[in-house]
Design a protein around this motif. Structure first.
Motif, PDB file in Angstrom:
ATOM      1  N   MET A   1      40.648  27.013  42.093  1.00  0.00           N
ATOM      2  CA  MET A   1      41.502  27.330  40.951  1.00  0.00           C
ATOM      3  C   MET A   1      41.884  28.807  40.947  1.00  0.00           C
ATOM      4  N   TYR A   2      40.904  29.674  41.147  1.00  0.00           N
ATOM      5  CA  TYR A   2      41.166  31.113  41.098  1.00  0.00           C
ATOM      6  C   TYR A   2      42.147  31.551  42.185  1.00  0.00           C
ATOM      7  N   ARG A   3      42.042  30.950  43.367  1.00  0.00           N
ATOM      8  CA  ARG A   3      42.882  31.370  44.492  1.00  0.00           C
ATOM      9  C   ARG A   3      44.356  31.029  44.265  1.00  0.00           C
ATOM     10  N   GLN A   4      44.646  30.162  43.316  1.00  0.00           N
ATOM     11  CA  GLN A   4      46.028  29.808  43.008  1.00  0.00           C
ATOM     12  C   GLN A   4      46.672  30.781  42.023  1.00  0.00           C
ATOM     13  N   ILE A   5      45.907  31.737  41.535  1.00  0.00           N
ATOM     14  CA  ILE A   5      46.408  32.666  40.518  1.00  0.00           C
ATOM     15  C   ILE A   5      46.528  34.051  41.133  1.00  0.00           C
ATOM     16  N   ARG A   6      47.738  34.587  41.124  1.00  0.00           N
ATOM     17  CA  ARG A   6      47.984  35.902  41.700  1.00  0.00           C
ATOM     18  C   ARG A   6      47.895  36.982  40.639  1.00  0.00           C
ATOM     19  N   LEU A   7      47.232  38.061  40.995  1.00  0.00           N
ATOM     20  CA  LEU A   7      47.127  39.199  40.091  1.00  0.00           C
ATOM     21  C   LEU A   7      48.435  39.989  40.069  1.00  0.00           C
ATOM     22  N   HIS A   8      48.689  40.629  38.951  1.00  0.00           N
ATOM     23  CA  HIS A   8      49.826  41.526  38.878  1.00  0.00           C
ATOM     24  C   HIS A   8      49.581  42.704  39.830  1.00  0.00           C
ATOM     25  N   ASP A   9      50.649  43.197  40.444  1.00  0.00           N
ATOM     26  CA  ASP A   9      50.497  44.278  41.428  1.00  0.00           C
ATOM     27  C   ASP A   9      49.797  45.498  40.837  1.00  0.00           C
ATOM     28  N   ASP A  10      50.013  45.762  39.550  1.00  0.00           N
ATOM     29  CA  ASP A  10      49.376  46.918  38.916  1.00  0.00           C
ATOM     30  C   ASP A  10      47.868  46.746  38.765  1.00  0.00           C
ATOM     31  N   ASP A  11      47.391  45.499  38.841  1.00  0.00           N
ATOM     32  CA  ASP A  11      45.965  45.231  38.629  1.00  0.00           C
ATOM     33  C   ASP A  11      45.170  45.147  39.919  1.00  0.00           C
ATOM     34  N   THR A  12      45.841  45.061  41.056  1.00  0.00           N
ATOM     35  CA  THR A  12      45.104  44.903  42.314  1.00  0.00           C
ATOM     36  C   THR A  12      44.221  46.109  42.623  1.00  0.00           C
ATOM     37  N   THR A  13      44.599  47.289  42.135  1.00  0.00           N
ATOM     38  CA  THR A  13      43.796  48.482  42.405  1.00  0.00           C
ATOM     39  C   THR A  13      42.434  48.421  41.735  1.00  0.00           C
ATOM     40  N   PHE A  14      42.312  47.569  40.700  1.00  0.00           N
ATOM     41  CA  PHE A  14      41.028  47.428  40.002  1.00  0.00           C
ATOM     42  C   PHE A  14      40.189  46.282  40.566  1.00  0.00           C
ATOM     43  N   HIS A  15      40.690  45.617  41.602  1.00  0.00           N
ATOM     44  CA  HIS A  15      39.960  44.527  42.240  1.00  0.00           C
ATOM     45  C   HIS A  15      39.850  44.839  43.734  1.00  0.00           C
ATOM     46  N   ARG A  16      39.087  45.862  44.041  1.00  0.00           N
ATOM     47  CA  ARG A  16      38.951  46.305  45.427  1.00  0.00           C
ATOM     48  C   ARG A  16      37.639  45.829  46.031  1.00  0.00           C
ATOM     49  N   ILE A  17      37.666  45.640  47.347  1.00  0.00           N
ATOM     50  CA  ILE A  17      36.448  45.328  48.094  1.00  0.00           C
ATOM     51  C   ILE A  17      36.392  46.232  49.329  1.00  0.00           C
ATOM     52  N   LEU A  18      35.176  46.491  49.787  1.00  0.00           N
ATOM     53  CA  LEU A  18      34.949  47.267  51.009  1.00  0.00           C
ATOM     54  C   LEU A  18      34.538  46.304  52.114  1.00  0.00           C
ATOM     55  N   TRP A  19      35.059  46.534  53.336  1.00  0.00           N
ATOM     56  CA  TRP A  19      34.792  45.568  54.397  1.00  0.00           C
ATOM     57  C   TRP A  19      34.832  46.233  55.770  1.00  0.00           C
ATOM     58  N   ARG A  20      33.973  45.697  56.647  1.00  0.00           N
ATOM     59  CA  ARG A  20      34.058  46.024  58.079  1.00  0.00           C
ATOM     60  C   ARG A  20      33.392  44.886  58.839  1.00  0.00           C
ATOM     61  N   ASP A  21      33.908  44.616  60.029  1.00  0.00           N
ATOM     62  CA  ASP A  21      33.389  43.512  60.835  1.00  0.00           C
ATOM     63  C   ASP A  21      32.129  43.894  61.604  1.00  0.00           C
ATOM     64  N   ASP A  22      31.931  45.191  61.810  1.00  0.00           N
ATOM     65  CA  ASP A  22      30.792  45.656  62.600  1.00  0.00           C
ATOM     66  C   ASP A  22      30.260  46.946  61.980  1.00  0.00           C
ATOM     67  N   PRO A  23      28.916  47.157  61.958  1.00  0.00           N
ATOM     68  CA  PRO A  23      28.361  48.384  61.362  1.00  0.00           C
ATOM     69  C   PRO A  23      28.885  49.666  61.998  1.00  0.00           C
ATOM     70  N   SER A  24      29.375  49.575  63.228  1.00  0.00           N
ATOM     71  CA  SER A  24      29.874  50.785  63.893  1.00  0.00           C
ATOM     72  C   SER A  24      31.300  51.135  63.463  1.00  0.00           C
ATOM     73  N   GLU A  25      31.968  50.204  62.813  1.00  0.00           N
ATOM     74  CA  GLU A  25      33.346  50.443  62.391  1.00  0.00           C
ATOM     75  C   GLU A  25      33.394  51.243  61.094  1.00  0.00           C
ATOM     76  N   GLU A  26      34.536  51.862  60.883  1.00  0.00           N
ATOM     77  CA  GLU A  26      34.748  52.580  59.640  1.00  0.00           C
ATOM     78  C   GLU A  26      35.048  51.576  58.525  1.00  0.00           C
ATOM     79  N   ILE A  27      34.504  51.839  57.359  1.00  0.00           N
ATOM     80  CA  ILE A  27      34.703  50.927  56.234  1.00  0.00           C
ATOM     81  C   ILE A  27      36.160  50.958  55.790  1.00  0.00           C
TER      82      ILE A  27
END
Length: 331
Positions: A1-27
């Motif tokens: 259900m949640y994946r069908q709802i798009r956030l307003h572009d102005d709100d995406t900055t408040f829904h951030r995640i940090l990610w990297r595929d490998d510990p040696s990579e930059e976040i």
């Protein structure tokens, strides 16, 4: 259900995640464009989106929009109709409303084959024809519904592996999910057990007394009867039936409660009575008089009746058809 709802572009900055595929990579930093499960805002945002979708389509599909706004709990809809043609029409309209918002309605269940035949097999929760197997139930908001027999039943899985401590007993009591109070005579006993354990002042992981433990074992032995305990879902209401609500309240030194029944008289004079809802509470540890407890029970009944009248919005109840009963003779 949640994946069908798009956030307003102005709100995406408040829904951030940090990610990297490998510990040696930059976040790397990403901004989520969809509602994310687990965030505090997600349930509220999803429900409001569905409400906005219903209001947008209300001029075209007024009845279906009202069902979506009133008979939905997050992503579950539980509703019905008095006849098959109107049920089929409402089903089609609900599908159209959600389709306009790119939502696919899944897991359809019904007590009528005709309502399931218009839905693709992959979108059905139950098979066609409806199974006679009593174990073929659909879980609706914590309560099990057998669509073939059109009856509600309860399943309780008691944990037998563990020492009888306050924590263990409370964990098992919490599994007795009964939002409508149909099992109030059972759940109130469970609450009284917890009150006894609490009064003993034992710690959370300390073994309860042998007397309470023996009584608890006798109590849970009754849970083997749960699979055979069924309550008819339909309360015999029809558009032309004469309806009455009767509410009862009572109190004792241990507990107090209220129950509301609906009395239906059909056009041909057939009378049926069903329990609609009940609520029970244990008395406070601080000793109170019977008149005070009777007043608590009457107050609980008044609140319960107000809730029922709001819920049964499809039926009109004349003030003379609503009755309150109590056996208290305290002036």
């Amino acid at each position: 259900m949640y994946r069908q709802i798009r956030l307003h572009d102005d709100d995406t900055t408040f829904h951030r995640i940090l990610w990297r595929d490998d510990p040696s990579e930059e976040i790397r930093e990403y901004g989520m464009k969809r509602l994310t499960f687990g965030t505090n805002y997600a349930p509220c945002g999803a429900i409001q989106t569905v409400r906005d979708l219903a209001e947008t389509n209300e001029p075209t599909y007024p009845e279906a929009a009202k069902i979506i706004k009133k008979d939905i709990y997050v992503d579950d809809i539980i509703s019905g109709s008095h006849d098959l043609p109107s049920a089929l029409r409402l089903q089609k309209e609900i599908i159209e409303i959600f389709k306009s918002g790119c939502f696919d309605v899944k897991k359809w269940a019904s007590n009528t084959n005709e309502l399931l035949e218009v839905v693709p097999p992959e979108d059905r929760e139950v098979s066609i024809p409806l199974s006679l197997n009593p174990d073929k139930t659909v879980k609706t908001l914590g309560i099990y519904w057998n669509s073939k027999s059109d009856a509600l039943n309860f399943k309780f899985k008691y944990d037998t592996d563990g020492p009888l401590t306050k924590r263990f007993v409370l964990s098992n009591i919490a599994r007795l999910f009964d939002p409508m109070g149909l099992l109030a005579p059972i759940t109130v006993k469970a609450k009284l057990f917890m009150k006894r354990i609490w009064a003993s002042q034992c710690d959370w992981d300390e073994l309860i007394s042998s007397v309470i433990a023996d009584d608890w074992k006798k109590f849970v032995a009754q849970f083997t009867l749960f699979p055979s305990f069924e309550i008819p879902r339909w309360i015999q209401t029809t558009p032309d039936a004469c309806l009455q609500l009767h509410g009862f309240s009572d109190a004792s030194t241990d507990a107090y409660g209220a129950a509301i029944y609906i009395r239906c008289v059909s056009e041909d004079g057939v009378i049926s009575t069903r329990l609609l809802i009940a609520k029970s509470k244990v008395t406070p540890r601080v000793l109170q008089t019977i008149p005070r407890l009777e007043l608590r029970a009457a107050s609980l009944l008044a609140l319960l009746m107000a809730y029922v009248l709001r819920s049964l919005r499809h039926h009109h109840f004349d003030p003379t058809s609503i009755h309150f009963w109590t056996d208290s003779k305290v002036g």
